[in-house]
Design an enzyme around this catalytic site. Structure first.
Site, PDB file in Angstrom:
ATOM      1  N   SER A 125       0.877  -1.184   0.000  1.00 10.00           N
ATOM      2  CA  SER A 125       0.000   0.000   0.000  1.00 10.00           C
ATOM      3  C   SER A 125       0.906   1.222   0.000  1.00 10.00           C
ATOM      4  CB  SER A 125      -0.880   0.016   1.245  1.00 10.00           C
ATOM      5  OG  SER A 125      -1.638  -1.160   1.369  1.00 10.00           O
ATOM      6  N   GLU A 126       1.598   1.403  -1.105  1.00  8.90           N
ATOM      7  CA  GLU A 126       2.630   2.451  -1.133  1.00  8.90           C
ATOM      8  C   GLU A 126       2.065   3.826  -0.803  1.00  8.90           C
ATOM      9  OE1 GLU A 126       2.237   0.212  -3.523  1.00  8.90           O
ATOM     10  OE2 GLU A 126       4.071  -0.984  -3.339  1.00  8.90           O
ATOM     11  N   GLN A 164      10.716  -0.647  -3.413  1.00  9.98           N
ATOM     12  CA  GLN A 164      11.356  -1.760  -4.110  1.00  9.98           C
ATOM     13  C   GLN A 164      11.663  -1.469  -5.569  1.00  9.98           C
ATOM     14  OE1 GLN A 164       9.062  -5.358  -3.542  1.00  9.98           O
ATOM     15  NE2 GLN A 164      10.071  -5.757  -1.583  1.00  9.98           N
ATOM     16  N   HIS A 166      10.598  -1.362 -14.503  1.00  6.05           N
ATOM     17  CA  HIS A 166      11.519  -1.451 -13.368  1.00  6.05           C
ATOM     18  C   HIS A 166      12.799  -0.648 -13.575  1.00  6.05           C
ATOM     19  CE1 HIS A 166       9.033  -4.766 -11.979  1.00  6.05           C
ATOM     20  NE2 HIS A 166       9.761  -4.864 -10.888  1.00  6.05           N
TER      21      HIS A 166
END
Ligand SMILES: Cc1ncc(C[n+]2csc(CCOP(=O)(O)OP(=O)(O)O)c2C)c(N)n1
Ligand SMILES: [Mg+2]
Lengths: 322, 326
Positions: A57-58, A80, A128
């Protein structure tokens, strides 16, 4: 003297600050078992009240950190993936960053956002591999991109102690860098103070993050013909404009080596400011990612959009032609 | 002003203060003294008054774009609040925040927030710190029915329930998010959102300050005792426009009958009938004089110096480069 890796330097800075100041705590995903390695050993040493595993739950845990900071804590939030910062841009740029001014100085939000593994990780593809430090610099959030282990230690330490939000980008390509250093020499590094890694007289290369190491390699390669000065701003924002001016005063030429997208990247700002303020003997050049880069998967394609040594060499040679 | 906000007189004083504050603020919008307009809280006073009457001074709140009522009910000085709305140097936020960002950290008012649903997670963080320090303070997050469809608020409910944080989620269901009805926006129910996380959730009459106070007390007691968060849905009605901009824009989304019947149950009247005529007149007079001096204070206060436009941008005092010239 002992070897210190970049990753270990981040770990050490966290451990030292957790030990020094009870207000510091670490929050993020899989930080207890330290999937990123940066929090290794911290849960065991400091316990569950100082090292918190959050659900995925950023947005909530980023603003949770804001609430904790408003009431006296100094949270360090680990992400991350660099692109998770897009998810929480509202929570950082529109909430945490704005509290001090909007409350007329009543509030401070000393949160550190740590991205251990920003930029291309080789083979991790489009979602990413971003390196969005220019975005935060643009928003006015203090933004650091350390290149070396000792600066990683020093800048993370300073970020945690700073009374404003600070984003710390640890480039994936720098995490393996190691230095032979006496641990006693480690200490805080001030924000907004650059570092000349190599002195030179012909051209200033402003290099950011992991690109500092590539710039140093190119400087060495070219050393028979050209004397390259490598200037590492260390903080993308605030930027060390005086340090840049001093370097360009010595060399008169400027190349910026920056892992941002070209449009509105850090290189764009450095060159604009140099054009306004500094005396240049030749038009400056920049080596960046392309406009709007999406890093493609296949290795050759991935490399094709990274600023690299070859392109830097070409840019240096071009700037020296004048 | 004696602070006994949980008595009938106290509740009346608070709802009456908020009502008159909002009415005077709307006048100041019309006269151009408040620029940008406001989101009037008129009609919803019972929620702020009832919830804040259940709180201690060291409890905390976060608020919304429609936040004047919450801030006043938590004890903010009406004069300095109005000075903030009029952008004066003497305002709560020194004129840097305005209507949607009023804050007074010394009173546990951690700021009104202009982004719908954004304050819940901030509240959770503050509540966690209180718990960590061994305190029994609670933290209240006020939000509207529009916020219950914001992911970050639902994430915050999950965190608060998971970590048993002393948070009160107070939803003011006034039936509309700007022009969009709850029926057109909310699948399931609002209390169902709390239930999904195991958070005790109730729906109460948000027009009666006493009823709200009762529900808030229960939730506050549970939170103080370590029982974790609660969700209170307060059914209420916004008497005025979504934003004063609407006074001139004339958008139509509520018909006159609905507005008329919505205004029939008035929290100020409901609470007022619990006082004797004498008590009520005394409070009314007191509030009039408070508001007269608040308006005078605000309008007599200096405007902030434009040279300091970027003061406080950084808590460390770091200065940003100016926008032009070297
Ligand atoms: C995240 C977000 N989306 C949109 C807006 C614009 N906006 C401001 S208030 C509002 C309606 C909010 O409705 P509700 O939460 O029910 O509160 P109310 O205005 O009824 O008090 C909207 C859409 C906003 N401020 N924030
Ligand atoms: Mg609403």
């Amino acid at each position: 003297m002992p070897w210190l890796s970049y990753q270990k330097a981040l770990n050490r800075a966290l451990a030292d600050e957790l030990a020094r100041d009870p207000a510091v705590f670490v929050l993020g995903e899989d930080v207890r078992v330290a999937v990123s390695n940066v929090t290794a050993g911290l849960f065991k040493r400091f316990g569950p009240d100082r090292v918190l595993d959050a659900p995925l739950s950023e947005q909530a845990f980023t603003s949770f950190a804001t609430g904790a900071a408003l009431t006296g804590r100094r949270p360090v939030v680990e992400f991350q993936i660099p692109s998770l910062l897009y998810l929480v841009f509202e929570q950082i740029a529109n909430q945490a960053h704005k509290f001090s001014l909007m409350t007329g100085g009543q509030a401070r939000v000393p949160v550190t956002y740590l991205v251990p593994g920003s930029g291309s990780r080789t083979g991790w593809a489009g979602q990413h591999s971003d390196h969005p430090y220019a975005l935060f610099a643009h928003a006015g959030v203090k933004t650091v991109v350390p290149a070396t282990p000792e600066d990683a230690y020093g800048l993370l330490t300073t970020a945690i102690r700073d009374d404003d939000p600070v984003v710390v980008f640890a480039p994936a390509a720098a995490l393996g860098v190691r230095v032979d250093i006496d641990y006693d020499e480690l200490g805080p590094v001030p924000l907004g103070v650059g570092r000349v890694h190599r002195e030179g007289g012909d051209v200033t290369v402003v290099a950011i993050g992991h690109l500092v190491h590539d710039a140093l390699a190119v400087a060495e390669e070219l050393s028979g013909d050209v004397s390259v000065e490598v200037f590492d701003p260390r903080t993308a924002y605030p930027f060390d404009w005086d340090g840049l001016a001093a370097s360009v005063a010595r060399t008169g030429r400027l190349v910026v080596f920056d892992d941002s997208n070209r449009m509105c990247g850090i290189a764009a700002e450095v060159i604009a400011t140099a054009a306004e303020r500094l005396d240049l003997l030749a038009p400056p050049a920049r080596v960046t990612r392309p406009d709007g880069a999406v890093v493609p998967f296949a290795l050759g394609l991935d490399h094709a959009v990274q600023p690299d040594r070859g392109r830097l060499t070409t840019a240096i040679q071009k700037v020296l032609k004048y | 002003m004696v602070r006994a906000p949980d008595t009938d007189v106290g509740l009346y004083r608070t709802v009456r203060l908020i009502r008159r504050f909002e009415e005077r603020a709307v006048e100041l919008v019309r006269s151009g003294d408040i620029v940008g307009g406001i989101h009037p809280y008129t009609g919803q006073e019972a929620v702020a008054a009832g919830v804040c009457a259940a709180l201690r001074d060291d409890d905390m709140i976060t608020s919304t774009h429609r936040g004047h009522g919450h801030v006043l009910a938590k004890g903010a000085d009406p004069a300095r609040t109005l000075a903030e709305l009029t952008g004066r140097a003497t305002g709560l936020n020194r004129g840097r925040g305005g209507s949607m960002h009023a804050a007074d950290f010394r009173l546990g008012i951690l700021g009104a927030n202009a982004i719908v649903g954004a304050n819940g997670a901030i509240t959770a963080g503050a509540a966690w710190v209180a718990r960590q320090e061994g305190g029994d303070q609670v933290a209240v997050s006020f939000f509207g029915d529009g916020a219950v469809n914001q992911g970050v608020l639902l994430e915050a409910m999950n965190l608060a329930a998971l970590w048993r944080l002393p948070v009160l989620f107070v939803c003011e269901n006034n039936g509309y998010a700007t022009t969009l009805t709850v029926a057109d926006a909310v699948a399931g129910t609002i209390t169902g959102r709390g239930a999904a996380f195991g958070i005790p959730a109730v729906t109460v009459d948000g027009m009666d300050p006493r009823t709200v106070l009762g529900a808030a007390r229960e939730a506050v007691d549970r939170a103080r005792a370590g029982g974790g968060p609660s969700l209170i849905e307060c059914l209420t009605y916004r008497f005025d426009a979504h934003h004063t901009w609407e006074h001139r824009a004339g958008v139509r989304y509520r018909d006159d009958d609905e507005v008329r019947s919505g205004r029939e149950r008035d929290p100020v009247v409901i609470q007022g009938t619990r006082l004797t005529d004498g008590e009520r007149e005394r409070v009314d007079a007191e509030i009039e004089s408070t508001m007269d001096s608040a308006v005078a204070f605000a309008l007599d206060s200096p405007h902030p110096d434009p040279a300091g436009a970027l003061d406080y941008l950084y808590a460390t005092g770091m200065r940003a480069r100016p926008g032009g010239g070297w």
